[in-house]
Design an enzyme around this catalytic site. Structure first.
Site, PDB file in Angstrom:
ATOM      1  N   TYR A 141       0.823  -1.216   0.000  1.00 61.72           N
ATOM      2  CA  TYR A 141       0.000   0.000   0.000  1.00 61.72           C
ATOM      3  C   TYR A 141       0.856   1.265   0.000  1.00 61.72           C
ATOM      4  CZ  TYR A 141      -3.981  -3.042   1.053  1.00 61.72           C
ATOM      5  OH  TYR A 141      -4.938  -4.021   1.006  1.00 61.72           O
ATOM      6  N   LYS A 192       3.826 -15.393   1.700  1.00 55.22           N
ATOM      7  CA  LYS A 192       3.752 -16.102   0.412  1.00 55.22           C
ATOM      8  C   LYS A 192       5.193 -16.355  -0.017  1.00 55.22           C
ATOM      9  CE  LYS A 192       1.338 -17.581  -3.145  1.00 55.22           C
ATOM     10  NZ  LYS A 192       0.532 -18.802  -3.064  1.00 55.22           N
ATOM     11  N   ASP A 224      -2.560 -18.325   0.980  1.00 60.71           N
ATOM     12  CA  ASP A 224      -3.703 -18.997   0.356  1.00 60.71           C
ATOM     13  C   ASP A 224      -4.217 -20.108   1.263  1.00 60.71           C
ATOM     14  OD1 ASP A 224      -1.177 -20.004  -0.168  1.00 60.71           O
ATOM     15  OD2 ASP A 224      -1.633 -20.714  -2.182  1.00 60.71           O
ATOM     16  N   ASP A 248      -5.112  -7.207   5.609  1.00 65.67           N
ATOM     17  CA  ASP A 248      -6.348  -6.504   5.270  1.00 65.67           C
ATOM     18  C   ASP A 248      -7.433  -7.516   4.917  1.00 65.67           C
ATOM     19  OD1 ASP A 248      -8.145  -4.561   4.569  1.00 65.67           O
ATOM     20  OD2 ASP A 248      -7.056  -3.839   2.813  1.00 65.67           O
ATOM     21  N   ASP A 252     -10.612  -9.192   7.600  1.00 64.40           N
ATOM     22  CA  ASP A 252     -12.038  -9.048   7.278  1.00 64.40           C
ATOM     23  C   ASP A 252     -12.721 -10.409   7.203  1.00 64.40           C
ATOM     24  OD1 ASP A 252     -11.988  -6.324   7.218  1.00 64.40           O
ATOM     25  OD2 ASP A 252     -12.940  -6.141   5.250  1.00 64.40           O
TER      26      ASP A 252
END
Ligand code: NAD
Length: 358
Positions: A141, A192, A224, A248, A252
Site C-alpha cells: 500500500y 507467500k 492462500d 487486510d 475481514d
C-alpha cells in the site's frame, strides 16, 4: 499517573456508541480506580462541516498528546462527493499515518452466546478467539515505485511494489510475539514465501526473532492456505501476524466468521504503545440517530485500550466479563437478536454494562 484519552466520535453512529463507551470509562474511574482524563476532538465529516478539514490541526495536535484515542466512526453519503482530500476517510488515514500506528490488532472473537450469528456451524466458531496482528504502514500500500502510465506497446499499465525492510518486520514481529506470549503462546506468521522475495525476508526475520521468544511457538503458513484454514477450522489459530495486504483481507474474513460486526473492536498501536482504538464497523448511516446501534464494539475497544495502552489488563478482563454477563441475561441490540432474547437500545446495552461493572 493520569492517562489522557482523546475521544473522537466522528459521524453517524459514532457519537451514539462513543457515549456508551465513555459511560463505561466513567464507571471504571468512579468505582475501580482508573486514573484517566477525557477530552474530545472533531474528526471526519463533522470536522469538515465545522472547520472545512476532516482532520483539523487542533484535532491532530490533541491526538498526538493523548495516551490513547477512542475513535467512533467516520463517513456518510453527504460527504461522498467531496474531493478526496476533504473526505472523512482521508482524515482517518492521515491520523493513522501521523501517529505512526504500524501495528493493527484485529481480534475475531465470538461470545458463545452469539454462535448462531455466524454463517459457520456453531461448534466451529463458538468461543472463537483469534488475534490478527497486521502491519499497517508498509508493504504494497505504500511501496515505491507505484503508478500508472502507457507502455511501449501503447497499452495502459499500472504497478505497485511490495517492499519491507527488516526493521519494519522486526517491529511488527516483536509486537506479535509479545501479544502471543500474553495469550496462548502460539503465533502463526502468514506470508507467500514460496513465490515472493519480500515474503522470504519476512519469514527469515520472523524465524530469527523466534529465538528471543522461546516460550512462543512460531509456525508459518502461506496466505492462500491461511484463507482456507480460516473458514475450514478457525479455532486452530491463536495469534496471527502478517503484512499489510494479506492482513487486510484475512482480518475481514476472520471478522465475518463471527457474523456480528457490531461486536468487533480493533486497535492500532505505535512504537511507544500509544494507540487508537475503534470499532471495526463504519458509521452505519442507515441506522444513525435511531438509538439501535450496538455499542459493544466500542465498549470492547475500551477493553483493548485498557489492556494495550493503559496497562490495566485487570479492568479489560472486567469489561469483557461484563459484556458476557449482559449477553447471558439475554440482552441484545437489534443486529444480534434472535427469538429468545430481549431487545435493547444502544443506551440500554451501555447501561447494562455499567451496571455489571458496579
Ligand atoms: P458500516 O459498517 O457502517 O455498515 C454496514 C452494516 O452494518 C450496516 O447495515 C449497518 O447498519 C450495520 N452496522 C454497522 N455498525 C453497527 C452497529 N454498531 N450496530 C448495529 N449495526 C451496525 O459500513 P458501510 O455501510 O459500508 O459504510 C458506511 C459509512 O461508514 C461509509 O461512509 C464508509 O466510508 C464508512 N466507514 C467508516 C469506517 C471507519 O470509520 N473506520 C469503516 C468502514 C466504513
Amino acid at each position: 499517573m493520569t492517562s489522557r484519552i482523546l475521544v473522537m466520535s466522528g459521524d453517524g453512529v459514532g457519537p451514539e456508541i462513543c457515549r456508551e463507551a465513555v459511560r463505561v470509562l466513567d464507571a471504571l474511574v468512579s468505582d475501580h480506580g482508573l486514573d484517566v482524563e477525557l477530552d474530545e476532538a472533531l474528526v471526519g465529516g463533522a470536522a469538515y462541516d465545522a472547520e472545512g478539514d476532516p482532520l483539523p490541526p487542533t484535532s491532530l495536535a490533541a491526538a498526538r498528546e493523548a495516551d490513547a484515542v477512542l475513535f467512533g466512526a467516520i463517513g456518510g453519503p453527504q460527504w461522498d462527493g467531496l474531493p478526496r482530500a476533504s473526505r472523512p476517510e482521508s482524515g482517518l488515514l492521515r491520523l493513522r499515518s501521523e501517529l505512526d500506528l504500524f501495528a493493527n490488532l484485529r481480534p475475531a472473537m465470538l461470545y458463545p452466546q452469539l454462535a448462531h450469528a455466524s454463517a459457520l456451524k456453531p461448534a466451529m466458531v463458538s468461543a472463537l478467539d483469534i488475534m490478527i496482528v497486521r502491519e499497517l504502514t508498509g508493504g504494497i500500500y505504500f511501496g515505491k515505485p507505484a503508478g500508472n502510465g502507457v507502455n511501449e506497446a501503447g497499452r495502459r499499465e499500472a504497478w505497485n511494489t511490495m517492499r519491507y525492510d527488516e526493521d519494519e518486520i522486526v517491529r511488527i514481529g516483536r509486537r506479535a510475539f509479545e501479544i502471543a506470549r500474553a495469550r496462548n503462546g502460539r503465533l502463526c506468521s502468514v506470508d507467500k514465501a514460496n513465490v515472493l522475495d519480500v515474503s522470504q525476508l519476512w519469514r527469515d526475520v520472523m524465524t530469527e526473532l523466534a529465538a528471543e521468544y522461546p516460550d512462543v511457538e512460531l509456525t508459518h503458513m502461506y496466505v492462500d492456505n491461511a484463507a482456507m484454514q480460516l473458514v475450514r477450522a478457525p479455532k486452530q489459530f491463536d495469534t496471527v501476524v502478517t503484512g499489510n495486504l494479506f492482513g487486510d483481507i484475512l482480518s475481514d474474513a476472520a471478522a465475518m466468521l463471527t457474523g456480528s460486526i457490531g461486536m468487533l473492536p480493533s486497535a492500532a498501536l505505535n512504537a511507544t504503545g500509544r494507540g487508537m482504538y475503534e470499532p471495526v464497523h463504519g458509521s452505519a448511516p442507515d441506522i444513525a440517530g435511531q438509538g439501535v446501534a450496538n455499542p459493544l464494539a466500542a465498549i470492547l475497544s475500551v477493553a483493548m485500550m485498557l489492556r494495550y495502552s493503559l496497562n490495566r489488563g485487570d479492568l479489560a478482563d472486567r469489561v469483557e466479563h461484563a459484556v458476557g454477563q449482559a449477553l447471558d441475561r439475554g440482552l441484545r441490540t437489534r443486529d444480534i437478536m434472535d427469538d429468545e432474547t430481549q431487545i435493547a437500545s444502544t443506551q440500554e446495552m451501555g447501561g447494562a454494562i455499567v451496571d455489571m461493572l458496579r
